[in-house]
Scaffold this motif. Sequence first.
Motif, PDB file in Angstrom:
ATOM      1  N   GLU A   5       0.828  -1.206   0.000  1.00 17.57           N
ATOM      2  CA  GLU A   5       0.000   0.000   0.000  1.00 17.57           C
ATOM      3  C   GLU A   5       0.865   1.259   0.000  1.00 17.57           C
ATOM      4  N   LEU A   6       1.942   1.237   0.771  1.00 19.08           N
ATOM      5  CA  LEU A   6       2.852   2.383   0.797  1.00 19.08           C
ATOM      6  C   LEU A   6       3.521   2.594  -0.560  1.00 19.08           C
ATOM      7  N   LEU A   7       3.878   1.509  -1.220  1.00 17.48           N
ATOM      8  CA  LEU A   7       4.490   1.622  -2.546  1.00 17.48           C
ATOM      9  C   LEU A   7       3.512   2.199  -3.565  1.00 17.48           C
ATOM     10  N   ILE A   8       2.265   1.810  -3.463  1.00 11.30           N
ATOM     11  CA  ILE A   8       1.248   2.360  -4.369  1.00 11.30           C
ATOM     12  C   ILE A   8       1.091   3.861  -4.136  1.00 11.30           C
ATOM     13  N   VAL A   9       1.039   4.266  -2.884  1.00 13.60           N
ATOM     14  CA  VAL A   9       0.918   5.691  -2.566  1.00 13.60           C
ATOM     15  C   VAL A   9       2.140   6.448  -3.082  1.00 13.60           C
ATOM     16  N   LEU A  10       3.321   5.889  -2.888  1.00 14.42           N
ATOM     17  CA  LEU A  10       4.547   6.520  -3.376  1.00 14.42           C
ATOM     18  C   LEU A  10       4.529   6.654  -4.899  1.00 14.42           C
ATOM     19  N   ALA A  11       4.061   5.623  -5.579  1.00 14.38           N
ATOM     20  CA  ALA A  11       3.985   5.672  -7.041  1.00 14.38           C
ATOM     21  C   ALA A  11       3.020   6.763  -7.498  1.00 14.38           C
ATOM     22  N   ILE A  12       1.911   6.901  -6.812  1.00 14.45           N
ATOM     23  CA  ILE A  12       0.936   7.941  -7.168  1.00 14.45           C
ATOM     24  C   ILE A  12       1.538   9.328  -6.949  1.00 14.45           C
ATOM     25  N   VAL A  13       2.260   9.500  -5.857  1.00 16.05           N
ATOM     26  CA  VAL A  13       2.897  10.790  -5.577  1.00 16.05           C
ATOM     27  C   VAL A  13       3.912  11.122  -6.660  1.00 16.05           C
ATOM     28  N   VAL A  14       4.703  10.143  -7.056  1.00 15.96           N
ATOM     29  CA  VAL A  14       5.700  10.370  -8.109  1.00 15.96           C
ATOM     30  C   VAL A  14       5.012  10.727  -9.418  1.00 15.96           C
ATOM     31  N   LEU A  15       3.915  10.062  -9.725  1.00  8.69           N
ATOM     32  CA  LEU A  15       3.193  10.372 -10.962  1.00  8.69           C
ATOM     33  C   LEU A  15       2.584  11.771 -10.927  1.00  8.69           C
ATOM     34  N   LEU A  16       2.064  12.159  -9.783  1.00 12.83           N
ATOM     35  CA  LEU A  16       1.422  13.470  -9.682  1.00 12.83           C
ATOM     36  C   LEU A  16       2.428  14.617  -9.719  1.00 12.83           C
TER      37      LEU A  16
END
Length: 75
Positions: free
Chosen positions: A8-19
């Motif tokens: 879940e943390l990796l998914i959140v990190l990926a979303i932050v990087v994309l945004l």
Amino acid sequence: MGMPSMPELLIVLAIVVLLFGAKKIPDLAKGMGKGIKDFKKAIKEDDEEEEVKEITKKEEPKVEAAAEEKKSENA
């Protein structure tokens, strides 16, 4: 609901990087750090001002008493 797991943390990190993009993340972190530092500094200064006011309030009667004592000695 408990703490987020690693996936879940990796998914959140990926979303932050994309945004925000990989280049802006350090700038955002730097800005947040500076904001926190300024906030803590302001709190510390406010506490110091309150301490000075309290000390001044405690010393004012002593100063007034000393001034009255000098007046009575001069009279």
